[in-house]
Each structure stands twice: as structure tokens, then as C-alpha cells.
Enzyme design. Structure first.
Site, mmCIF file in Angstrom:
data_model
loop_
_atom_site.group_PDB
_atom_site.id
_atom_site.type_symbol
_atom_site.label_atom_id
_atom_site.label_comp_id
_atom_site.label_asym_id
_atom_site.label_seq_id
_atom_site.Cartn_x
_atom_site.Cartn_y
_atom_site.Cartn_z
ATOM 1 N N HIS A 1 -7.987 -5.310 -0.380
ATOM 2 C CA HIS A 1 -6.716 -4.677 -0.001
ATOM 3 C C HIS A 1 -6.022 -5.579 1.006
ATOM 4 C CE1 HIS A 1 -4.101 -1.221 -0.147
ATOM 5 N NE2 HIS A 1 -4.135 -1.074 1.169
ATOM 6 N N ASP B 1 -9.858 -4.226 -4.936
ATOM 7 C CA ASP B 1 -9.285 -3.403 -3.868
ATOM 8 C C ASP B 1 -10.062 -2.096 -3.748
ATOM 9 O OD1 ASP B 1 -7.699 -1.781 -2.230
ATOM 10 O OD2 ASP B 1 -5.835 -2.628 -2.984
ATOM 11 N N SER C 1 0.830 -1.198 0.000
ATOM 12 C CA SER C 1 0.000 0.000 0.000
ATOM 13 C C SER C 1 0.874 1.261 0.000
ATOM 14 C CB SER C 1 -0.947 -0.043 1.207
ATOM 15 O OG SER C 1 -1.966 0.916 1.090
#
Length: 223
Positions: free
Chosen positions: A200, A169, A115
Site C-alpha cells: 500500500h 496491497d 487510498s
């Protein structure tokens, strides 16, 4: 120097992996992945999991949490916190330099991230002056892309890149990751891209694909 969690898979490590966590997590987040990721025939590796500094995050009402840079809105690629990103790049450089001082040449250092951490290893790694072993970007995107063409390192134009993303996601939409992938490919980088039916997160198939990719990079570096 940032505080870090560290684990070594054997004595006298020959490689290092510096792994940056995502927003609101810390260096403990990806430690459990190591036993699942490594193969028995790999050389000893030092995994370094730094803790990002605590800072207020605008999109979360100014709540303070560990982050590599501020997020100002839900459109995460817009109004980027360039100052925060560039400051964390200097911290990443310090982490790389420490591994070099401990006897691991830059060419045997992998940068990995999830991320926000993935955004950091892409932006910082491609600007790093010495050749790296590889860059691993999971569920991330490419910030400061417009400046990359002029700021990128000549030494890392051929660096192996592994990018992976969840197709559903909701935090970092896959099209944003694909945009970074295509941007890098257009600049001539070789990007090994993987997509998985997940949100995610990280999945078992992704870890297996990453193990195979890392194994190939380790083999080429030790030939």
C-alpha cells in the site's frame, strides 16, 4: 472550506490538481511527489492538497484521525459510510469551485487521490457536473458503485481515468481495485490500469507512468 497545502509549479497556473490523501495522513503527505512528477515542458500547475477533517474511525477503536469517511470494518467495501462519503463529496465540490473561481476551468482540473482519497475522487469526480481534465486513483476502490449508474455525470462519461495498484496491497487488496476498474469499464469508461509489485504505497515506476499519462492529457488540453 477545508484547510489545504498548496504549491504552484510556475506563475499564473493554467491547470490544477486537487489531491486527496489517505486515512490518517494529511495534506502534506503527497507534496514531495510534485518535483518527481512534473516535467519541465508542462504548463504551470497549482497542486492543492487538502486536509480531511478529523473524525472517529470505527475499525481503529474509535480513534480520531483525518479521514474522508468512517471505516467500519476490515472488509472496507462492506457497510460503507455513505453519509460520510457524500459529505466529503460536497467538500470536494467546494474545492473544485474555488479553483474555478481562481480562473481554472473545470476542464483543466485533475482530481487525484491515494487510498481513501482515491475512493473519493472516483465517486465524486464521476458525479461532478462539469467535464474534468482527468481522475487519478492510486491504491483505491470505487465506493457507492451501485448508485453510480444513475448518479453519474453525462459530462464526465469520457473523462480520462488513471488507476494504479500494488499487487500485494494488504490494506486495499488489488482485487477490490480491479473490481472497480471492471465496473467502470462495463459502464463505458476508459480506464488506464497499472499494477506494480508493491504493497500500500507509491513507487518510482508508478510516478513515471503517471507523468506520461498526465503529459498526454495536458498536451491534448492545450492543443
Amino acid at each position: 472550506m477545508l484547510d489545504c497545502v498548496q504549491t504552484e509549479t510556475g506563475v499564473a497556473p493554467k491547470f490544477s490538481v486537487i489531491w486527496l490523501h489517505g486515512l490518517g495522513a494529511d495534506g502534506n503527505d503527497f507534496g514531495p511527489i510534485v518535483p518527481e512528477l512534473i516535467a519541465r515542458d508542462w504548463p504551470a500547475i497549482r497542486f492543492v492538497f487538502p486536509h480531511a477533517r478529523v473524525r472517529p474511525i470505527s475499525v481503529n477503536g474509535g480513534a480520531r484521525m483525518r479521514a474522508w469517511y468512517d471505516i467500519t470494518g476490515f472488509e472496507i467495501a462492506q457497510r460503507q459510510d455513505e453519509a460520510g462519503i457524500r459529505y466529503s463529496m460536497t467538500e470536494l465540490e467546494e474545492l473544485i469551485a474555488r479553483e474555478v473561481e481562481r480562473g481554472i476551468p473545470s476542464s483543466r482540473i485533475f482530481l487525484a487521490g491515494f487510498s481513501q482519497g482515491a475512493a473519493m475522487v472516483l465517486s465524486g469526480g464521476l458525479r461532478h457536473a462539469q467535464r474534468l481534465a482527468g481522475i487519478i486513483a492510486l491504491s483505491g476502490y470505487l465506493p457507492l458503485a451501485d448508485a453510480l449508474a444513475t448518479e453519474r455525470s453525462e459530462e464526465n462519461r469520457g473523462v480520462p481515468i488513471f488507476m494504479a495498484h500494488g499487487s500485494v496491497d494488504p490494506i486495499v487488496p488489488q482485487p477490490l481495485g480491479m473490481l472497480g476498474r471492471d465496473f467502470l469499464r462495463n459502464l463505458g469508461y476508459g480506464v488506464d490500469w497499472h499494477s506494480y509489485p508493491m504493497a500500500h504505497q507509491v513507487c518510482a515506476e508508478e510516478i513515471l507512468d503517471l507523468r506520461n499519462w498526465m503529459g498526454a492529457q495536458l498536451a491534448s488540453a492545450t492543443d
